[in-house]
Scaffold this motif. Structure first.
Motif, PDB file in Angstrom:
ATOM      1  N   HIS A  13      39.494  -2.946  42.537  1.00  0.00           N
ATOM      2  CA  HIS A  13      39.447  -1.696  43.630  1.00  0.00           C
ATOM      3  C   HIS A  13      38.839  -2.459  44.604  1.00  0.00           C
ATOM      4  O   HIS A  13      39.217  -1.551  45.894  1.00  0.00           O
ATOM      5  N   ALA A  14      37.884  -3.409  44.577  1.00  0.00           N
ATOM      6  CA  ALA A  14      37.492  -3.972  46.148  1.00  0.00           C
ATOM      7  C   ALA A  14      38.822  -4.715  46.676  1.00  0.00           C
ATOM      8  O   ALA A  14      37.835  -4.076  48.161  1.00  0.00           O
ATOM      9  N   THR A  16      41.338  -3.609  46.826  1.00  0.00           N
ATOM     10  CA  THR A  16      42.843  -2.063  46.987  1.00  0.00           C
ATOM     11  C   THR A  16      41.456  -1.596  48.294  1.00  0.00           C
ATOM     12  O   THR A  16      42.141  -1.877  49.079  1.00  0.00           O
ATOM     13  N   GLU A  17      40.689  -1.677  48.767  1.00  0.00           N
ATOM     14  CA  GLU A  17      39.849  -0.834  49.466  1.00  0.00           C
ATOM     15  C   GLU A  17      39.333  -1.493  50.955  1.00  0.00           C
ATOM     16  O   GLU A  17      39.662  -1.394  52.230  1.00  0.00           O
ATOM     17  N   ILE A  18      39.147  -3.128  50.392  1.00  0.00           N
ATOM     18  CA  ILE A  18      39.353  -3.782  52.038  1.00  0.00           C
ATOM     19  C   ILE A  18      41.020  -4.563  52.204  1.00  0.00           C
ATOM     20  O   ILE A  18      41.422  -4.735  53.420  1.00  0.00           O
ATOM     21  N   GLY A  20      43.940  -3.960  50.651  1.00  0.00           N
ATOM     22  CA  GLY A  20      45.297  -2.689  50.778  1.00  0.00           C
ATOM     23  C   GLY A  20      45.831  -3.633  49.478  1.00  0.00           C
ATOM     24  O   GLY A  20      46.205  -4.619  49.250  1.00  0.00           O
ATOM     25  N   ARG A  61      46.636   8.071  48.398  1.00  0.00           N
ATOM     26  CA  ARG A  61      45.543   7.114  49.002  1.00  0.00           C
ATOM     27  C   ARG A  61      45.771   6.087  49.841  1.00  0.00           C
ATOM     28  O   ARG A  61      45.928   6.233  50.863  1.00  0.00           O
ATOM     29  N   GLU A  62      46.961   5.562  48.723  1.00  0.00           N
ATOM     30  CA  GLU A  62      47.865   4.312  48.484  1.00  0.00           C
ATOM     31  C   GLU A  62      48.973   4.445  48.050  1.00  0.00           C
ATOM     32  O   GLU A  62      49.587   5.398  47.936  1.00  0.00           O
ATOM     33  N   ASN A  66      50.293   0.230  44.453  1.00  0.00           N
ATOM     34  CA  ASN A  66      49.244  -0.571  44.018  1.00  0.00           C
ATOM     35  C   ASN A  66      47.967  -0.469  42.917  1.00  0.00           C
ATOM     36  O   ASN A  66      47.609  -1.326  42.004  1.00  0.00           O
ATOM     37  N   ARG A  70      47.536  -3.853  39.771  1.00  0.00           N
ATOM     38  CA  ARG A  70      46.281  -3.464  39.396  1.00  0.00           C
ATOM     39  C   ARG A  70      46.435  -3.415  37.807  1.00  0.00           C
ATOM     40  O   ARG A  70      45.817  -4.119  36.912  1.00  0.00           O
ATOM     41  N   HIS A 186      37.196   6.952  42.609  1.00  0.00           N
ATOM     42  CA  HIS A 186      38.368   6.398  43.610  1.00  0.00           C
ATOM     43  C   HIS A 186      39.308   7.453  44.183  1.00  0.00           C
ATOM     44  O   HIS A 186      40.148   6.738  45.222  1.00  0.00           O
ATOM     45  N   THR A 187      39.786   8.231  43.310  1.00  0.00           N
ATOM     46  CA  THR A 187      40.166   9.284  43.538  1.00  0.00           C
ATOM     47  C   THR A 187      39.954  10.371  44.522  1.00  0.00           C
ATOM     48  O   THR A 187      38.727  10.703  44.603  1.00  0.00           O
TER      49      THR A 187
END
Length: 252
Positions: A13-14, A16-18, A20, A61-62, A66, A70, A186-187
């Motif tokens: 998830h890191a 994903t956030e940084i 994508g 939001r993705e 993704n 994962r 993360h939702t």
């Protein structure tokens, strides 16, 4: 795009956030380096198909891809899965449920519908990736639900029944569940509460399935999964077990 040298050990998830989707694709590439050329080709083909089928799908939001990345990466990195059929099925685990017509090459307005369309989609997967992959995808594909019964109850019944007879499908499904359950923080929006309500009753179901002797994971991996299930339960409790505000309940 340049990625840090520690990408291979970053939490997903890191990434994903940084970084994508490009970061997750690179992490997937790093994970499959240990496989032979033929296996890498099959995995690449499965990723390409998943990307095409889900190209317009979003998950809050993705990009939906993704989530699929994962699920596959988690199985390789954390569950030590080296069975290519299982990883391919992980990448395609939502394909039949979400895009049966496109997968089967049928027009959406064609005559096939419901179970017939799903069967045609599974036949396409079997032709491209083999009957075992199709069987695993079928085991983690939700059936058409009875509109007169609670959907969450039917979902839990389906999970327990389908995974009872497919040990490797348990591995795919628990990776999917971990992404949905542990990843609930993360939702955003109303989906937080609805996801927690849907998934919380499944924690003991997955715990029992993973603990079975025929679940093909090492004791250390099983302990890791139990820890993730504990974390999911903690997060569900934080969302669902908050005390009701007295002022709100009395209208003050």
């Amino acid at each position: 795009m340049d990625f840090p040298p520690y990408l291979a050990s970053m939490p997903m998830h890191a990434i994903t956030e940084i970084h994508g989707e490009p970061g997750l694709r690179e992490r997937f590439r790093l994970e499959i380096r240990a496989f032979g050329e033929e296996a890498r080709s099959r995995l690449g083909a499965a990723l390409d198909l998943a990307a095409e089928l889900h190209r317009d799908d979003r998950r809050v939001r993705e990009p939906y891809l993704n989530h699929l990345l994962r699920v596959a990466i988690r199985m390789m990195h954390h569950y030590q899965v080296r069975d290519v059929d299982v990883i391919v099925a992980g990448l395609l685990h939502d394909a039949v449920e979400d895009h049966p017509a496109e997968l089967a090459g049928a027009h959406p307005a064609g005559p096939a519908a419901g179970d017939d369309r799903a069967a045609a989609a599974l036949a396409t997967i079997a032709a491209r990736f083999g009957p075992r992959v199709a069987r695993l995808v079928a085991a983690v594909t939700n059936p058409v639900y009875d509109p007169g019964r609670d959907r969450h109850v039917q979902y839990r019944e389906h999970v327990a029944a389908s995974l009872d007879r497919e040990p490797w499908a348990r591995v795919i499904k628990v990776s999917d569940f971990t992404d949905n359950g542990v990843g609930v923080i993360h939702t955003v929006g109303p989906k937080v509460f609805s996801s927690a309500t849907k998934y919380r009753p499944l924690v003991p179901v997955y715990r029992e399935l993973i603990a079975r002797p025929d679940t093909p994971l090492t004791p250390a991996v099983k302990q890791h999964i139990f820890g993730q299930l504990d974390l999911a339960e903690e997060r569900f409790a934080a969302i669902l077990d908050q005390p009701v505000d007295a002022g709100a309940s009395t209208g003050r």
